[in-house]
Design an enzyme around this catalytic site. Structure first.
Site, mmCIF file in Angstrom:
data_model
loop_
_atom_site.group_PDB
_atom_site.id
_atom_site.type_symbol
_atom_site.label_atom_id
_atom_site.label_comp_id
_atom_site.label_asym_id
_atom_site.label_seq_id
_atom_site.Cartn_x
_atom_site.Cartn_y
_atom_site.Cartn_z
ATOM 1 N NE ARG A 154 -18.168 -4.754 13.539
ATOM 2 C CZ ARG A 154 -19.319 -5.811 13.195
ATOM 3 N NH1 ARG A 154 -18.914 -6.953 13.745
ATOM 4 N NH2 ARG A 154 -20.149 -5.669 12.598
ATOM 5 C CB CYS A 194 -18.114 -1.090 9.748
ATOM 6 S SG CYS A 194 -16.914 -1.684 10.923
ATOM 7 C CB CYS A 200 -14.956 -8.088 6.770
ATOM 8 S SG CYS A 200 -15.353 -6.435 6.858
ATOM 9 C CB CYS A 237 -1.141 0.021 1.268
ATOM 10 S SG CYS A 237 -1.997 1.223 1.205
ATOM 11 C CB CYS A 285 -1.421 3.836 8.263
ATOM 12 S SG CYS A 285 -2.430 4.300 6.967
ATOM 13 C CB CYS A 318 -0.527 -0.046 8.413
ATOM 14 S SG CYS A 318 -1.384 -1.360 7.362
ATOM 15 C CB CYS A 332 -18.191 -5.833 5.761
ATOM 16 S SG CYS A 332 -17.448 -4.516 6.410
#
Length: 332
Positions: free
Chosen positions: A265, A193, A101, A57, A61, A64, A133
């Site tokens: 969650r 979400c 998901c 990616c 972040c 991550c 999701c």
């Protein structure tokens, strides 16, 4: 059950901070009471998360392991074949999941063949009778509409942290980009979400500010994931201290009080929690977990399905019945 008009969307930071800082057992008792007014206290929604495209990616972040610029052990994996994804979804359903998901490590969705394949996956998972999701990064309004038409039930797009602290964690996009995507999802008629991560080095005020952004939305997110930082070797936050369990419990309880109708969650970080610690989270109002074999959002280890089912049994909890199974599902 309570009704929509008893939900508040005008929380002040001071009010939420006062809730978060209440004596711990009083806070848990209040959250547990509200939880029982709005939800069946013995049911936990089981969601399975599959990384359908892993790593590489372009974002930065700090938490991550899938960011291309960090040297982590996470192997880059191109978009999985649709058949593979549907086989995982079927297995998840067989194991008691009611929501499936699919996560792709993208900065944003592009209108290309990969997105066409995601649309096919959404249709396929929807046809299995699961809530489907996706978390695919930033979305335009027209892309959100395409997903909705394919049968997408929910879109995950976490705020991560407060607007003030956001730039400390991510420089490749803005907090407003997050809000815009959530607005596109909401406008398309997909459920939202959205939650965040604690343990990024933020203050309690940052945590409350993030919850306040969610709780003061015109419509609360239907699902609010509370994640403890999963410290991934090779990322800038790998040496951050482990999140204290009582801080996690306070976050869950505050989210439950501020957004009583939402599913809260218990998400990343569960692998580092004992069964007793997870039980406190359920007591404080968490009523959903991600399960699966090593299939969490950051591709970090996750408790296995059999362990989770044993834990639920020990605690007198049961998997939530899939409402899509009990209602006739409208065909898309």
């Amino acid at each position: 059950m309570n009704t929509e008009n008893t939900l508040r969307h005008d929380w002040s930071k001071e009010e939420l901070l006062a809730i978060y800082n209440k004596p711990l057992l009083n806070l848990i008792y209040e959250a547990a009471t509200i939880h029982r007014n709005w939800h069946k206290a013995d049911e936990i929604q089981i969601s399975t998360l599959l990384s359908v495209k892993t790593g590489g990616c372009p974002e930065d972040c700090s938490y991550c392991g899938q960011a291309a610029r960090y040297h982590t052990d996470i192997k880059v994996q191109a978009l999985l074949p649709t058949e593979t994804v549907l086989a995982h979804a079927q297995k998840a359903k067989d194991n008691g999941s009611s929501r499936f998901c699919m996560a792709a490590a993208w900065r944003e969705v592009r209108d290309n063949k990969d997105f066409d394949r995601i649309i096919d996956m959404v249709k396929g998972v929807n046809n299995l009778g699961l809530e489907v999701c996706c978390t695919l990064g930033m979305l335009t309004e027209s892309q959100a509409i395409r997903l909705q038409e394919a049968g997408l039930y929910a879109y995950n797009h976490n705020l991560d942290t407060s607007e003030d602290y956001y730039d400390e964690i991510i420089s490749t996009r803005k907090f407003d980009n997050r809000i815009n995507t959530i607005n596109h999802v909401r406008k398309a008629g997909i459920t939202v979400c959205s939650g965040g991560i604690i343990g990024l080095g933020e203050t309690n005020e940052d945590r409350i500010s993030m919850l306040r952004t969610l709780a003061n939305m015109e419509k609360h997110p239907e699902s609010v994931p509370i994640n403890a930082l999963a410290r991934v070797k090779g990322t800038p936050l790998e040496d951050n201290p482990k999140v204290d369990i009582w801080e996690m419990v306070r976050m869950i309880a505050t989210a439950r009080i501020a957004m009583p109708a939402s599913m809260v969650r218990l998400s990343a970080g569960r692998i580092e929690m004992t069964e007793v610690e997870q039980a406190w989270c359920f007591m404080a109002g968490a009523n959903s977990i991600f399960t699966g074999e090593r299939e969490t959002l950051l591709v970090t280890p996750n408790p296995g399905v059999s362990e989770d089912m044993q834990m639920l049994q020990n605690l007198g909890l049961k998997p939530m019945v899939n409402h899509k199974e009990t209602a006739t599902c409208s065909s898309h």
